[in-house]
Design a protein around this motif. Sequence first.
Motif: not given
Length: 378
Positions: A14-15, A39-42, A343-350, A367-371
């Motif tokens: 996440t972000r 706090g780190h961008i992953i 995972g969504t840009t609003s931080g939900e995991l489905w 947080p915003e999910i990147y991967a």
Amino acid sequence: MSPQDTAPTLFVATRKGAWIFHGDPARQRWEADGPHFLGHIINHLVLDPRDGRTLLAAAKTGHLGPTIFRSADLGAHWQEAARPPAFAAAADGSGRSVDHTFWLTPGHADEADTWYAGTAPQGLFRSDDGGDTWTPFSCINDDADYRRWMGSFQDGTPDGPKLHSILVDPRDPKHLYFAMSGGGVHESVDGGATFTPRLEGLEVVEGFDATDPSFHDPHCVRMCPSDPDRLYQQNHCGIYRLDRPATRWQRIGRNMPAEVGDIGFPLVVHPRDADRVWVFPMDGGTVWPRTSPDGRPAAFHTRDGGETWVRQDAGLPARQAWWTVKRQAMCSDAHDPLGLYFGTTSGELWGSHDEGESWHCIARHLPEIYAVSTGVPT
């Protein structure tokens, strides 16, 4: 042990850090482990399938800059790479700088400690010691043609141009693919000594030259585990399929519903059936809002290689859900029936444990999910 007896694990980048979700074999209950690197961008968190214990995390940190972290015990302990991916400096000290590592791919099953990494701006790197030290791979980082092809998206991609979708043929470690946004899809059959653009049949934005790799923007390319001669691609300009040894991509996304279109980022291929694929479209209208079309998110599934598509939205919000799914944020497990996760840009995991027929929310308020990736720890 069959997949039915194993408990899948989800690795969520996440972000603002990373989380690991441990599931039960029935995929009904999930236990969160995290945050890691709060706090780190992953940008990517990947389990090595060759040992089932090693994790690599592509991080962009406030004080260390872009780096790679490695864990040999499923995230209990982490160590920073001694030499993260970095471009070679010119003789006068000038040159490009890695903004962040975007994509991680484990090497071939016969190359136990090999990993590949794609960066932003576009660069290709390799590690032969399990991710501790990284060096530029192949000639493309400084090749004059590739540098020119990389240039068109310097300001056009929201978080920078990037190299991604690094694919290793399970039959041959010398057979590789990668994609660049922008810069097209490229193939090597000689272990990276040379790469050849694979652009035939791919469309570009109207008014640009489709023969120039600079104007091609592949979003995600996947190789079929059950048939490595078949590739699927989610592109800035549609969904495509390529059946080797043919070299021409076929636009299968035109069979999607017209009101939805075939623009999106993630793409998932069934691990045992090369005809079955899932995508998650977004609004690709003229202003590119990067939201679910009409605020009604849904996966779309094909069972026939893209000839027909079926909407799968049971359990997802029916309206006023304006998130979308990034290119690395959708994946599957190996169960039967298949489990799907995004995972969504609003931080939900489905997740879905019935191949997308129904969806349930595993976690909210991340947080915003990147991967999102899956694996079975050993």
